[in-house]
Design a protein around this motif. Structure first.
Motif, short mmCIF file in Angstrom:
data_model
loop_
_atom_site.label_atom_id
_atom_site.label_comp_id
_atom_site.label_asym_id
_atom_site.label_seq_id
_atom_site.Cartn_x
_atom_site.Cartn_y
_atom_site.Cartn_z
N LYS A 187 46.10 44.28 43.68
CA LYS A 187 45.90 43.57 44.86
C LYS A 187 46.88 42.61 45.26
CE LYS A 187 40.84 43.13 43.76
NZ LYS A 187 39.72 42.36 42.82
N VAL A 188 47.71 42.07 44.41
CA VAL A 188 48.93 41.17 44.81
C VAL A 188 49.82 42.15 45.56
CG1 VAL A 188 51.05 40.05 44.05
CG2 VAL A 188 48.77 39.57 42.91
N LEU B 128 57.46 40.53 44.04
CA LEU B 128 56.96 41.62 43.31
C LEU B 128 57.57 41.86 41.98
CD1 LEU B 128 56.06 43.92 46.39
CD2 LEU B 128 54.46 42.91 44.77
N LEU B 129 58.68 41.29 41.79
CA LEU B 129 59.43 41.73 40.53
C LEU B 129 58.77 41.56 39.34
CD1 LEU B 129 62.07 42.65 39.25
CD2 LEU B 129 62.70 40.37 39.31
N ALA B 130 58.13 40.17 39.02
CA ALA B 130 57.09 40.15 37.73
C ALA B 130 55.97 41.43 37.57
CB ALA B 130 56.72 38.82 37.72
N TRP B 131 55.57 41.55 38.78
CA TRP B 131 54.42 42.53 38.71
C TRP B 131 54.47 43.96 38.40
CZ3 TRP B 131 49.88 40.16 38.73
CH2 TRP B 131 49.70 38.70 39.10
N ASN B 132 55.96 44.15 39.17
CA ASN B 132 56.51 45.53 38.68
C ASN B 132 56.53 45.88 37.19
OD1 ASN B 132 56.23 46.39 41.44
ND2 ASN B 132 58.29 45.82 41.85
N VAL B 133 57.33 44.53 36.70
CA VAL B 133 57.69 44.47 35.13
C VAL B 133 56.31 44.84 34.54
CG1 VAL B 133 58.81 43.03 33.48
CG2 VAL B 133 60.06 43.41 35.54
N LEU B 134 55.38 43.88 35.02
CA LEU B 134 54.14 43.93 34.13
C LEU B 134 53.56 45.51 34.11
CD1 LEU B 134 51.43 42.84 33.20
CD2 LEU B 134 50.71 42.61 35.60
N LEU B 135 53.57 46.14 35.25
CA LEU B 135 53.21 47.34 35.04
C LEU B 135 53.90 48.18 34.22
CD1 LEU B 135 52.37 48.11 38.89
CD2 LEU B 135 50.54 47.66 37.15
N GLU B 136 55.32 48.18 34.02
CA GLU B 136 55.83 48.91 33.01
C GLU B 136 55.54 48.46 31.70
OE1 GLU B 136 58.22 51.25 30.93
OE2 GLU B 136 57.85 51.57 33.20
N LEU C 203 51.15 41.53 49.50
CA LEU C 203 52.43 41.19 49.73
C LEU C 203 53.27 42.38 50.50
CD1 LEU C 203 53.81 39.96 46.54
CD2 LEU C 203 53.45 38.62 48.48
N VAL C 204 52.87 43.58 50.37
CA VAL C 204 53.26 44.74 50.92
C VAL C 204 52.68 45.33 52.24
CG1 VAL C 204 54.25 47.14 50.77
CG2 VAL C 204 54.59 45.50 48.79
N GLU C 205 51.38 45.27 52.18
CA GLU C 205 50.60 45.82 53.12
C GLU C 205 49.92 44.86 54.23
OE1 GLU C 205 47.79 48.18 50.90
OE2 GLU C 205 49.35 49.18 49.82
N GLY C 206 50.08 43.54 53.76
CA GLY C 206 49.60 42.52 54.73
C GLY C 206 47.97 42.27 54.38
N ALA C 207 47.56 42.96 53.46
CA ALA C 207 46.05 42.77 53.16
C ALA C 207 45.73 41.22 52.95
CB ALA C 207 45.58 43.56 51.90
N VAL D 199 54.71 34.50 51.36
CA VAL D 199 55.93 35.35 51.06
C VAL D 199 55.95 36.60 52.04
CG1 VAL D 199 57.22 36.36 49.45
CG2 VAL D 199 56.22 34.53 48.71
N ALA D 200 54.77 37.20 52.25
CA ALA D 200 54.55 38.38 53.11
C ALA D 200 55.20 38.19 54.35
CB ALA D 200 53.12 38.85 53.05
N LYS D 201 55.27 37.08 54.93
CA LYS D 201 55.94 36.91 56.19
C LYS D 201 57.29 36.67 56.03
CE LYS D 201 52.04 33.86 57.19
NZ LYS D 201 51.39 32.27 57.00
#
Length: 152
Positions: free
Chosen positions: A94-95, A129-137, A99-103, A118-120
């Motif tokens: 959802k985050v 997004l960095l922390a969220w990408n690290v979370l997924l890993e 951020l990426v798709e502007g939802a 931040v999406a703007k």
């Protein structure tokens, strides 16, 4: 006195997490660890997870970088501590979508909605997004370890 604009409230929330990060520092015995770097700006996030029976029992992060990257990591840990792994993946999606798709922000995001601004700023999206990408890993590692433990 009038209410401050909505953006100001969000900016204040992000700055508060940057100045007083929650769950900051490594965990004593993490189940999974991951790290990530944004090579464009040098933001760096290290994330420790303590998973207990499919739940994020504890999270800790540390690193360096801009206020957005560090606040996003702090907000992530605060939002996901005590939550099931599946919910953590769902919130991360959802985050990312926001951020990426502007939802539009999902109401379940709570304070994470503050990151919507931040999406703007396209150059700052990777920071958030960095922390969220690290979370997924880290979640991938935790799942793999749990599966290996079950199948020995």
């Amino acid at each position: 006195m009038s209410e401050p604009p909505f953006d100001d409230l969000y900016r204040d929330l992000i700055l508060d997490h940057y100045r007083r990060p929650r769950n900051h520092g490594p965990l004593p015995a993490p189940t999974a660890q991951a790290e990530g770097v944004n090579p464009v700006c040098g933001d760096e996030i290290h994330l420790d997870l303590a998973v207990d029976d499919g739940v994020l029992a504890d999270l800790g992060f540390w690193g360096q970088g801009c206020s957005i990257s560090q606040a996003s990591a702090s907000m992530l840990t605060e939002r996901l501590k005590g939550r099931p792994l599946a919910e953590a993946e769902e919130v991360a999606g959802k985050v990312r979508s926001m951020l990426v798709e502007g939802a539009p922000p999902d109401p379940s995001l709570g304070d994470l909605e503050a990151l919507e601004g931040v999406a703007k700023l396209p150059v700052r999206v990777k920071c958030a997004l960095l922390a969220w990408n690290v979370l997924l890993e880290a979640l991938r590692q935790a799942k793999a370890a749990a599966q290996e433990e079950r199948h020995g």
